[in-house]
Scaffold this motif. Structure first.
Motif, mmCIF file in Angstrom:
data_model
loop_
_atom_site.group_PDB
_atom_site.id
_atom_site.type_symbol
_atom_site.label_atom_id
_atom_site.label_comp_id
_atom_site.label_asym_id
_atom_site.label_seq_id
_atom_site.Cartn_x
_atom_site.Cartn_y
_atom_site.Cartn_z
ATOM 1 N N ASP A 143 -130.700 -7.596 46.289
ATOM 2 C CA ASP A 143 -130.734 -6.364 47.086
ATOM 3 C C ASP A 143 -130.408 -6.643 48.544
ATOM 4 O OD1 ASP A 143 -131.404 -4.850 44.864
ATOM 5 O OD2 ASP A 143 -133.565 -5.002 45.235
ATOM 6 N N LYS A 144 -130.889 -7.773 49.070
ATOM 7 C CA LYS A 144 -130.596 -8.134 50.464
ATOM 8 C C LYS A 144 -129.094 -8.372 50.646
ATOM 9 C CE LYS A 144 -131.713 -11.516 54.043
ATOM 10 N NZ LYS A 144 -132.444 -12.752 54.350
ATOM 11 N N TYR A 173 -126.700 -5.978 53.090
ATOM 12 C CA TYR A 173 -126.404 -6.665 54.350
ATOM 13 C C TYR A 173 -125.321 -5.937 55.136
ATOM 14 C CZ TYR A 173 -125.188 -10.390 57.569
ATOM 15 O OH TYR A 173 -124.942 -11.119 58.703
ATOM 16 N N LYS A 174 -125.588 -5.707 56.406
ATOM 17 C CA LYS A 174 -124.647 -5.043 57.330
ATOM 18 C C LYS A 174 -123.989 -3.818 56.693
ATOM 19 C CE LYS A 174 -123.685 -8.666 60.591
ATOM 20 N NZ LYS A 174 -122.670 -9.392 61.343
ATOM 21 N N ASN A 175 -124.822 -2.891 56.293
ATOM 22 C CA ASN A 175 -124.365 -1.634 55.695
ATOM 23 C C ASN A 175 -123.510 -1.831 54.451
ATOM 24 O OD1 ASN A 175 -125.625 0.101 57.615
ATOM 25 N ND2 ASN A 175 -124.029 -0.466 59.076
ATOM 26 N N GLY A 176 -123.818 -2.871 53.693
ATOM 27 C CA GLY A 176 -123.161 -3.057 52.399
ATOM 28 C C GLY A 176 -121.832 -3.772 52.430
#
Length: 92
Positions: A59-60, A64-67
């Motif tokens: 999930d992280k 990360y950075k808006n996907g």
């Protein structure tokens, strides 16, 4: 988290599969993906032998950075639920 690799091993435009032994919190995967992207290449897949889903690493990575890595394929061979407590210790 930081990662390094041999100079010249990844070139601009390369498609890269990153392989690690474990996805726990996702920090190592993200560091590797960032390094590859900074070199002008593209991570098309991240693979790990074991995943610890309770730590939220996948999930992280996805968030990360808006996907930025949301479309990168992520595969694992085992997760901690599959292994189970009985098989997680040293052999007797």
């Amino acid at each position: 988290d930081k990662m390094c690799l041999r100079v010249g091993s990844i070139r601009r435009g390369d498609r890269v599969a990153l392989v690690d032994d474990l996805i726990a919190t996702g920090g190592t995967a993200i560091a590797g993906m960032q390094l590859v992207e900074e070199l002008g290449a593209h991570v098309f897949e991240f693979t790990a032998v074991v995943s610890l889903p309770s730590l939220g690493g996948i999930d992280k990575i996805r968030g990360y950075k808006n996907g930025v890595f949301k479309d990168t394929a992520i595969f694992t061979l085992l997760d901690d639920a599959t292994i189970g407590d009985a098989n997680s210790g040293d052999p007797a």
